[in-house]
Design a protein around this motif. Structure first.
Motif, mmCIF file in Angstrom:
data_model
loop_
_atom_site.group_PDB
_atom_site.id
_atom_site.type_symbol
_atom_site.label_atom_id
_atom_site.label_comp_id
_atom_site.label_asym_id
_atom_site.label_seq_id
_atom_site.Cartn_x
_atom_site.Cartn_y
_atom_site.Cartn_z
ATOM 1 N N ARG A 17 -47.891 31.564 158.917
ATOM 2 C CA ARG A 17 -46.509 30.935 159.038
ATOM 3 C C ARG A 17 -45.389 31.874 158.686
ATOM 4 N N LEU A 18 -45.806 32.781 157.391
ATOM 5 C CA LEU A 18 -44.901 33.429 157.030
ATOM 6 C C LEU A 18 -45.008 34.953 157.141
ATOM 7 N N ASP A 19 -45.977 35.225 157.944
ATOM 8 C CA ASP A 19 -46.260 36.675 158.312
ATOM 9 C C ASP A 19 -46.132 37.847 157.302
ATOM 10 N N GLY A 20 -47.159 37.219 156.238
ATOM 11 C CA GLY A 20 -47.067 38.125 155.129
ATOM 12 C C GLY A 20 -48.566 38.692 154.984
ATOM 13 N N ASP A 21 -48.741 39.716 153.956
ATOM 14 C CA ASP A 21 -49.898 40.129 153.821
ATOM 15 C C ASP A 21 -50.646 39.462 152.776
ATOM 16 N N LEU A 22 -52.172 39.100 153.310
ATOM 17 C CA LEU A 22 -53.019 38.438 152.302
ATOM 18 C C LEU A 22 -53.846 39.251 151.396
ATOM 19 N N LEU A 23 -53.419 39.290 150.317
ATOM 20 C CA LEU A 23 -54.387 40.093 149.195
ATOM 21 C C LEU A 23 -55.475 39.265 148.552
ATOM 22 N N ARG A 24 -56.644 39.617 148.834
ATOM 23 C CA ARG A 24 -57.888 39.023 148.058
ATOM 24 C C ARG A 24 -58.701 39.990 147.081
ATOM 25 N N PRO A 25 -58.039 39.803 145.902
ATOM 26 C CA PRO A 25 -58.516 40.875 144.799
ATOM 27 C C PRO A 25 -59.980 40.862 144.727
ATOM 28 N N TRP A 26 -60.962 40.000 145.180
ATOM 29 C CA TRP A 26 -62.261 39.784 145.011
ATOM 30 C C TRP A 26 -62.745 40.801 145.903
ATOM 31 N N LEU A 27 -62.247 41.373 146.997
ATOM 32 C CA LEU A 27 -62.817 42.470 147.855
ATOM 33 C C LEU A 27 -62.856 43.705 147.201
ATOM 34 N N VAL A 28 -62.035 43.851 146.243
ATOM 35 C CA VAL A 28 -62.254 45.319 145.570
ATOM 36 C C VAL A 28 -62.844 45.202 144.171
ATOM 37 N N SER A 29 -64.154 45.286 144.178
ATOM 38 C CA SER A 29 -64.738 44.901 143.058
ATOM 39 C C SER A 29 -64.847 46.158 141.815
ATOM 40 N N GLU A 30 -64.447 47.204 142.213
ATOM 41 C CA GLU A 30 -64.390 48.274 141.260
ATOM 42 C C GLU A 30 -63.403 48.277 140.334
ATOM 43 N N MET A 31 -62.083 47.400 140.635
ATOM 44 C CA MET A 31 -60.900 47.204 139.912
ATOM 45 C C MET A 31 -60.471 45.775 139.484
ATOM 46 N N ALA A 32 -60.410 45.320 137.997
ATOM 47 C CA ALA A 32 -60.019 43.900 137.842
ATOM 48 C C ALA A 32 -59.030 43.662 138.511
ATOM 49 N N PRO A 33 -58.683 42.457 139.119
ATOM 50 C CA PRO A 33 -57.713 41.655 139.669
ATOM 51 C C PRO A 33 -56.201 41.983 139.104
ATOM 52 N N LEU A 34 -56.154 41.839 137.824
ATOM 53 C CA LEU A 34 -54.714 42.139 137.230
ATOM 54 C C LEU A 34 -54.531 43.542 137.348
ATOM 55 N N GLU A 35 -55.183 44.626 137.073
ATOM 56 C CA GLU A 35 -54.912 45.868 137.560
ATOM 57 C C GLU A 35 -54.611 46.063 138.992
ATOM 58 N N GLN A 36 -55.189 45.582 139.902
ATOM 59 C CA GLN A 36 -54.971 45.541 141.325
ATOM 60 C C GLN A 36 -53.584 45.103 141.602
ATOM 61 N N PHE A 37 -53.316 43.826 140.911
ATOM 62 C CA PHE A 37 -51.696 43.351 141.262
ATOM 63 C C PHE A 37 -50.756 44.379 140.631
ATOM 64 N N ARG A 38 -51.043 44.912 139.560
ATOM 65 C CA ARG A 38 -50.199 45.760 138.868
ATOM 66 C C ARG A 38 -49.875 46.925 139.675
ATOM 67 N N ARG A 39 -51.084 47.299 140.218
ATOM 68 C CA ARG A 39 -50.640 48.666 141.262
ATOM 69 C C ARG A 39 -49.857 48.329 142.604
ATOM 70 N N VAL A 40 -49.979 46.943 142.911
ATOM 71 C CA VAL A 40 -49.466 46.822 144.434
ATOM 72 C C VAL A 40 -48.226 46.056 144.080
ATOM 73 N N PHE A 41 -47.631 45.643 142.937
ATOM 74 C CA PHE A 41 -46.587 44.698 142.805
ATOM 75 C C PHE A 41 -45.345 45.379 143.272
ATOM 76 N N PRO A 42 -45.146 46.699 143.043
ATOM 77 C CA PRO A 42 -43.740 47.364 143.464
ATOM 78 C C PRO A 42 -43.731 47.692 145.002
ATOM 79 N N VAL A 43 -44.748 47.420 145.711
ATOM 80 C CA VAL A 43 -44.876 47.739 147.146
ATOM 81 C C VAL A 43 -44.211 46.703 147.962
ATOM 82 N N TYR A 44 -44.039 45.537 147.484
ATOM 83 C CA TYR A 44 -43.718 44.414 148.546
ATOM 84 C C TYR A 44 -42.247 43.984 147.759
ATOM 85 N N ARG A 45 -41.508 43.583 148.737
ATOM 86 C CA ARG A 45 -40.153 42.903 148.320
ATOM 87 C C ARG A 45 -40.176 41.395 147.963
ATOM 88 N N GLN A 46 -41.140 40.896 148.272
ATOM 89 C CA GLN A 46 -41.533 39.308 147.833
ATOM 90 C C GLN A 46 -42.772 38.919 147.560
#
Length: 87
Positions: free
Chosen positions: A24-53
């Protein structure tokens, strides 16, 4: 170039809701459990500045911990909305 909307899930149980919102919103769905070599919080911190919303599908308390230290200036930081899995 920044992407427009990131939809972040913390639990697999929210995947159906995330997929509906993605369609409905045409966004990118991010599922951190698909990247097992990095903790979810660290994944989020790395990708946070990539998105405007951001749409965070998690409890408000978890969202606060995820955002800790990432926000600096309301004029330049991404917009963030947090909803729980009940939407």
């Amino acid at each position: 170039m920044a992407h427009e909307l990131g939809i972040w899930l913390v639990r697999t149980e929210a995947e159906a809701l995330g997929e509906r919102l993605q369609q409905r919103l045409d966004g990118d769905l991010l599922r951190p459990w698909l990247v097992s070599e990095m903790a979810p919080l660290e994944q989020f911190r790395r990708v946070f500045p990539v998105y405007r919303q951001w749409l965070l599908i998690m409890a408000a308390g978890i969202a606060v911990r995820y955002l800790d230290g990432l926000l600096h200036d309301k004029l330049h930081d991404p917009g963030v909305v947090a909803i729980d899995e009940a939407a």
